[in-house]
Design a protein around this motif. Structure first.
Motif, PDB file in Angstrom:
ATOM      1  N   UNK A 167       0.685  -1.045   0.012  1.00 61.75           N
ATOM      2  CA  UNK A 167       0.035  -0.059   0.095  1.00 61.75           C
ATOM      3  C   UNK A 167       0.821   1.215   0.127  1.00 61.75           C
ATOM      4  N   UNK A 168       2.113   1.203  -0.264  1.00 65.16           N
ATOM      5  CA  UNK A 168       2.930   2.347  -0.156  1.00 65.16           C
ATOM      6  C   UNK A 168       3.819   2.449  -1.429  1.00 65.16           C
ATOM      7  N   UNK A 169       4.135   3.772  -1.781  1.00 63.47           N
ATOM      8  CA  UNK A 169       4.752   3.898  -3.103  1.00 63.47           C
ATOM      9  C   UNK A 169       6.180   3.577  -3.034  1.00 63.47           C
ATOM     10  N   UNK A 170       6.873   2.776  -3.743  1.00 64.59           N
ATOM     11  CA  UNK A 170       8.273   2.534  -3.668  1.00 64.59           C
ATOM     12  C   UNK A 170       8.863   3.230  -4.928  1.00 64.59           C
ATOM     13  N   UNK A 171       9.658   4.410  -4.751  1.00 68.85           N
ATOM     14  CA  UNK A 171      10.100   5.261  -5.878  1.00 68.85           C
ATOM     15  C   UNK A 171      11.288   5.864  -5.187  1.00 68.85           C
ATOM     16  N   UNK A 172      12.318   6.346  -6.069  1.00 64.58           N
ATOM     17  CA  UNK A 172      13.264   7.341  -5.589  1.00 64.58           C
ATOM     18  C   UNK A 172      12.575   8.883  -5.275  1.00 64.58           C
ATOM     19  N   UNK A 173      11.633   8.864  -6.165  1.00 67.14           N
ATOM     20  CA  UNK A 173      10.784  10.257  -5.673  1.00 67.14           C
ATOM     21  C   UNK A 173      10.240  10.381  -4.458  1.00 67.14           C
ATOM     22  N   UNK A 174       9.600   9.215  -3.945  1.00 67.31           N
ATOM     23  CA  UNK A 174       9.029   8.950  -2.778  1.00 67.31           C
ATOM     24  C   UNK A 174       9.793   8.859  -1.435  1.00 67.31           C
ATOM     25  N   UNK A 175      10.919   8.277  -1.672  1.00 65.18           N
ATOM     26  CA  UNK A 175      11.683   7.870  -0.444  1.00 65.18           C
ATOM     27  C   UNK A 175      13.181   8.184  -0.487  1.00 65.18           C
ATOM     28  N   UNK A 176      13.560   8.539  -1.709  1.00 64.14           N
ATOM     29  CA  UNK A 176      15.171   8.898  -1.924  1.00 64.14           C
ATOM     30  C   UNK A 176      15.910   7.696  -2.559  1.00 64.14           C
ATOM     31  N   UNK A 177      17.014   7.922  -3.172  1.00 68.38           N
ATOM     32  CA  UNK A 177      17.761   6.925  -3.859  1.00 68.38           C
ATOM     33  C   UNK A 177      18.068   5.903  -2.980  1.00 68.38           C
ATOM     34  N   UNK A 178      18.782   6.294  -1.629  1.00 63.85           N
ATOM     35  CA  UNK A 178      19.250   5.366  -0.729  1.00 63.85           C
ATOM     36  C   UNK A 178      18.224   4.581  -0.090  1.00 63.85           C
ATOM     37  N   UNK A 179      17.164   5.085   0.216  1.00 59.45           N
ATOM     38  CA  UNK A 179      15.922   4.314   0.781  1.00 59.45           C
ATOM     39  C   UNK A 179      15.594   3.274  -0.281  1.00 59.45           C
ATOM     40  N   UNK A 180      15.600   3.877  -1.556  1.00 56.37           N
ATOM     41  CA  UNK A 180      14.995   2.775  -2.569  1.00 56.37           C
ATOM     42  C   UNK A 180      15.852   1.765  -2.772  1.00 56.37           C
ATOM     43  N   UNK A 181      17.002   2.003  -2.869  1.00 56.53           N
ATOM     44  CA  UNK A 181      18.110   0.838  -2.975  1.00 56.53           C
ATOM     45  C   UNK A 181      18.054  -0.066  -1.863  1.00 56.53           C
ATOM     46  N   UNK A 182      18.028   0.409  -0.742  1.00 55.27           N
ATOM     47  CA  UNK A 182      17.757  -0.357   0.617  1.00 55.27           C
ATOM     48  C   UNK A 182      16.590  -1.327   0.444  1.00 55.27           C
ATOM     49  N   UNK A 183      15.386  -0.724  -0.011  1.00 51.99           N
ATOM     50  CA  UNK A 183      14.391  -1.524  -0.264  1.00 51.99           C
ATOM     51  C   UNK A 183      14.442  -3.048  -0.941  1.00 51.99           C
ATOM     52  N   UNK A 184      15.079  -2.728  -1.976  1.00 53.18           N
ATOM     53  CA  UNK A 184      15.523  -3.878  -2.848  1.00 53.18           C
ATOM     54  C   UNK A 184      16.572  -4.814  -1.980  1.00 53.18           C
ATOM     55  N   UNK A 185      17.414  -4.356  -1.214  1.00 52.63           N
ATOM     56  CA  UNK A 185      18.201  -5.174  -0.390  1.00 52.63           C
ATOM     57  C   UNK A 185      17.563  -5.876   0.446  1.00 52.63           C
ATOM     58  N   UNK A 186      16.634  -5.223   1.246  1.00 46.35           N
ATOM     59  CA  UNK A 186      15.866  -5.717   2.286  1.00 46.35           C
ATOM     60  C   UNK A 186      14.983  -6.838   1.726  1.00 46.35           C
ATOM     61  N   UNK A 187      14.264  -6.646   0.552  1.00 44.88           N
ATOM     62  CA  UNK A 187      13.278  -7.639   0.098  1.00 44.88           C
ATOM     63  C   UNK A 187      14.363  -8.844  -0.768  1.00 44.88           C
ATOM     64  N   UNK A 188      15.341  -8.576  -1.063  1.00 42.14           N
ATOM     65  CA  UNK A 188      16.259  -9.786  -1.551  1.00 42.14           C
ATOM     66  C   UNK A 188      16.712 -10.531  -0.310  1.00 42.14           C
ATOM     67  N   UNK A 189      16.997 -10.048   0.835  1.00 40.97           N
ATOM     68  CA  UNK A 189      17.347 -10.680   2.163  1.00 40.97           C
ATOM     69  C   UNK A 189      16.063 -11.591   2.223  1.00 40.97           C
TER      70      UNK A 189
END
Length: 167
Positions: free
Chosen positions: A61-83
């Protein structure tokens, strides 16, 4: 070593070790786990930012994008979900490989391994609910379940070809 691999005990040990690592991890707050500081040092020139900026989607229910959360949070999202996917891939495949020698039926071992990993994923999210600063998500349980199922199916296919039997 060969005996432990053949009887499945080594794989069950790996599975239980992964459960302990997951339990410890879900005991930490988001701030304790955050890698944004490290990412900002490692990726200070923000590689591929322009290409990644066009990616936007909803997760829980939350937008995942660089515009929404910033570059580093966006990258961290994929690292967390990959983990999430990777740890449950290991958990599911370890349980499957540990149960096959004991149950002797691939299908039954796969079901038990998958249900065990799925149940642990749900309990892990519940544990996160009890930990401050964490948000339990059904979507994470689904991602964990997909990781476990992928690991189980891959091991089943490899063992099936190796032993020339699929079921």
């Amino acid at each position: 070593m060969q005996k432990h691999r053949k009887n499945g005990n080594l794989y069950l040990f790996i599975g239980f070790l992964m459960m302990a690592i997951l339990f410890y991890s879900s005991s930490q707050t988001y701030e304790q786990q955050s890698q944004i500081g490290l990412l900002s040092k490692l990726l200070k020139n923000e590689p591929f930012k322009e290409q990644l900026s066009s990616i936007s989607f909803l997760y829980a229910g939350s937008e995942v994008s660089i515009a929404q959360s910033g570059y580093f949070s966006f990258i961290e999202f994929f690292i967390r979900k990959g983990a999430h996917f990777g740890t449950y891939f290991i958990l599911g495949s370890s349980f499957f490989l540990g149960l096959v020698p004991k149950i002797k039926q691939y299908g039954l071992a796969a079901i038990f391994a998958w249900l065990s990993a799925t149940g642990y994923a749900a309990m892990d999210e519940f544990h996160q609910m009890l930990t401050g600063g964490r948000t339990p998500l059904f979507q994470d349980v689904a991602l964990d379940t997909a990781g476990a199922l992928t690991g189980i199916l891959l091991c089943w296919i490899v063992l099936g070809f190796k032993n020339k039997r699929i079921i």
